[in-house]
Design an enzyme around this catalytic site. Sequence first.
Site, short mmCIF file in Angstrom:
data_model
loop_
_atom_site.label_atom_id
_atom_site.label_comp_id
_atom_site.label_asym_id
_atom_site.label_seq_id
_atom_site.Cartn_x
_atom_site.Cartn_y
_atom_site.Cartn_z
N GLU A 185 0.79 -1.07 0.08
CA GLU A 185 0.09 0.12 0.04
C GLU A 185 0.70 1.15 0.19
OE1 GLU A 185 -2.98 -0.24 -0.46
OE2 GLU A 185 -3.92 -1.95 0.26
N ARG A 189 0.40 3.54 -3.36
CA ARG A 189 -0.37 4.92 -2.93
C ARG A 189 0.75 6.16 -2.74
NH1 ARG A 189 -5.91 3.27 -0.12
NH2 ARG A 189 -5.99 1.15 -0.39
N ASP A 318 -5.05 -9.76 -7.96
CA ASP A 318 -5.42 -9.09 -9.06
C ASP A 318 -4.43 -8.27 -9.56
OD1 ASP A 318 -5.39 -7.61 -6.66
OD2 ASP A 318 -6.90 -6.23 -7.10
N GLU A 497 -12.79 -0.34 -9.86
CA GLU A 497 -12.53 -1.10 -10.98
C GLU A 497 -13.26 -1.06 -12.14
OE1 GLU A 497 -12.30 -1.97 -7.70
OE2 GLU A 497 -10.02 -2.41 -7.43
N THR A 584 -1.38 0.64 -10.30
CA THR A 584 -2.78 0.02 -9.79
C THR A 584 -3.65 0.86 -8.93
OG1 THR A 584 -3.60 -1.90 -9.04
CG2 THR A 584 -1.76 -1.10 -7.87
C1 DMJ Z 1 -6.76 -0.12 -4.98
O1 DMJ Z 1 -5.95 0.29 -3.82
C2 DMJ Z 1 -5.62 -0.60 -6.04
O2 DMJ Z 1 -6.47 -0.64 -7.17
C3 DMJ Z 1 -5.35 -2.14 -5.72
O3 DMJ Z 1 -4.75 -2.64 -6.67
C4 DMJ Z 1 -6.29 -2.98 -5.41
N1 DMJ Z 1 -7.78 -2.28 -5.22
C5 DMJ Z 1 -7.83 -0.92 -4.50
C6 DMJ Z 1 -9.03 -0.52 -4.94
O4 DMJ Z 1 -10.19 -1.14 -4.95
#
Ligand code: DMJ
Length: 603
Positions: A185, A189, A318, A497, A584
């Site tokens: 995270e 982020r 994912d 998503e 992501t």
């Molecule tokens: C986000 O923090 C990122 O996309 C992560 O890869 C998984 N999904 C959350 C949001 O749903």
Amino acid sequence: MSSDASLRKRKTQPKKEPIRRESSPANDIQNDDDFDIDTSALFWYTRIMWIPLILVTGAFLYYNPSALQDAANVFLGLESEDTFGAPGVSGDLRFIPDAQKKDAIVEAFKHAWRSYERDAMGCDEYHPISQQGSNLTEAGGIGYTIIDSMDTMLIMGLDEDYKRARQWVETRLNFDRDALFSTFETTIRILGGLLSAYHLSGNDPLYLNLAVDLANRILPVFDTSSGLPQSKVNLAERKGYPNDEFPNLVTTAEVATLQLEFRYLSYLTGNEKYWIKVEEVMKTIKEARMPHGLASIYMDVDTGKFVPSAIRLGSRSDSYYEYLLKQYIQTNNTEPVYKDMYDDAIDAVHGHLIKKSPYARMTYTSELIPEQHPNGQLSWRLTPKQDHFVCFFGGSLMLGAIITGAAVEQSLVSVPPKKTDFTVIGTRDWQTGTELVRTCWDTHDTATGLAPEVVHFRIPEDGIENTNMHTPVDWYIKGARPGEFPPYDARYILRPETVESLFIAFRLTGDNKYREWGWSIFQAIERHCKVETGGYAAIINVDEVPSRQEDKMETFLMSETLKYLYLLFEDASVIPLDKYVLNTEAHPLPIFTPNIRTSFVDS
Ligand code: DMJ
């Protein structure tokens, strides 16, 4: 109550079939017979005047045989025969931005950001109902919400808000925190947010210096026997730690979703050490390949092997699939090893996980759950469960088809793609991608118009009676029972998503239905998640109106959901997909041609 009770009767589904019009040759002939016979000179003169026009039109159609078909498709509202784009859309797409919708989304962002700023500036997370902030650890905040939101401000042109955010980063941000943070995270982020802010601000050195400081604090997590990173990092100690629950396990998503950020940092600084660490992870994953080519959600941090655990496209794996493709894109398609790993994984996904529901034939991804038998044998049980997370995958497959599915090697697939542009595999991926995007949209067919956290699809063996074949109930929220407290699966927590996939699908096709779906989701968020006093909240049951809100605004609302929605209605020249790869957490990073080469190609 039987399991039937957990099935809700869906609202009437919009009809999905393309409109078919029947031709009527008999009528055509009749019309011909209706001509009057006139022998006057004027009549012949008028008729002769038509001959050049007919000849020119005939010649045009001879050289452009698809034009008639395209025109008919436009008239009938059908997809073009030659392209996968919207009717009438062909070649080099130029989108008309929708100023009104963009403005509405910017207003939503301001509603979220300014209430956070008012009540919780500097705190990692925001609770809009109690109007307060909280930090991830007791050691103090690390700018989680602020840094995650800054590039959205830059993209939306919110200059004053951005300046205040930058001011906080410059004067208050401190990574010297003696506490455990999630490696994954913090990277997606914060490191991702800093790198994206660096690029979009025109290389403001503040962000690069902070990115280097943060990455150096994280780097020791990779010092394990397998090279897979530890789940946690103490930023002050600069040391990796295992997660409490399963000390020797790491999730596939968390170890394989750091690569874009660390590689880009190497590119910017010229220091290869970041690149080498994340490349080692990919090498370990490649060597751990299981016979079917799929990835379990857990790996052993000591041995570097997959451990028997669920296989799915959803939580905990994912973004592994997402980053296989994106590493290839980020390196300007110059690293075939990532294309090979991506192709291998996507073949396996098609071979084992892609399924169709029995009634409406909705395409979805299922999960494989390992079962250990008393004789020690392992078998896999197919479970028709799809997390909301999986909804990134439709858009990702479409993008993957464009990047990796060209019929002629080294050539580019046009946008929107022509059917002849694709290999068989490219066509398969494009098709599955568009079908999954539609499925994810269909899971918004709830009382609120928002999709739940998890859906289960019907399978013939589930024993649930289909009482009415005309209103097929192809999916349901497990455990949801009228009058009872909703299960975890029933909530919507502002996740991005589906709109992420809609953004990609629209950019690649120009098909307006993706904008319509995105707008409908935005309106549902406004209706059910907006907190009047400021901010947006998760809701605990997508099938309940009026909805019950929960006191949490996830940071990905501002970094992802509202950014993707905004870009959906923006001109395609803003964050163009041939120049950027989005991490992501939706932080755009520029595509570049690397000097460093991946070293494990033949291993
Ligand atoms: C986000 O923090 C990122 O996309 C992560 O890869 C998984 N999904 C959350 C949001 O749903």
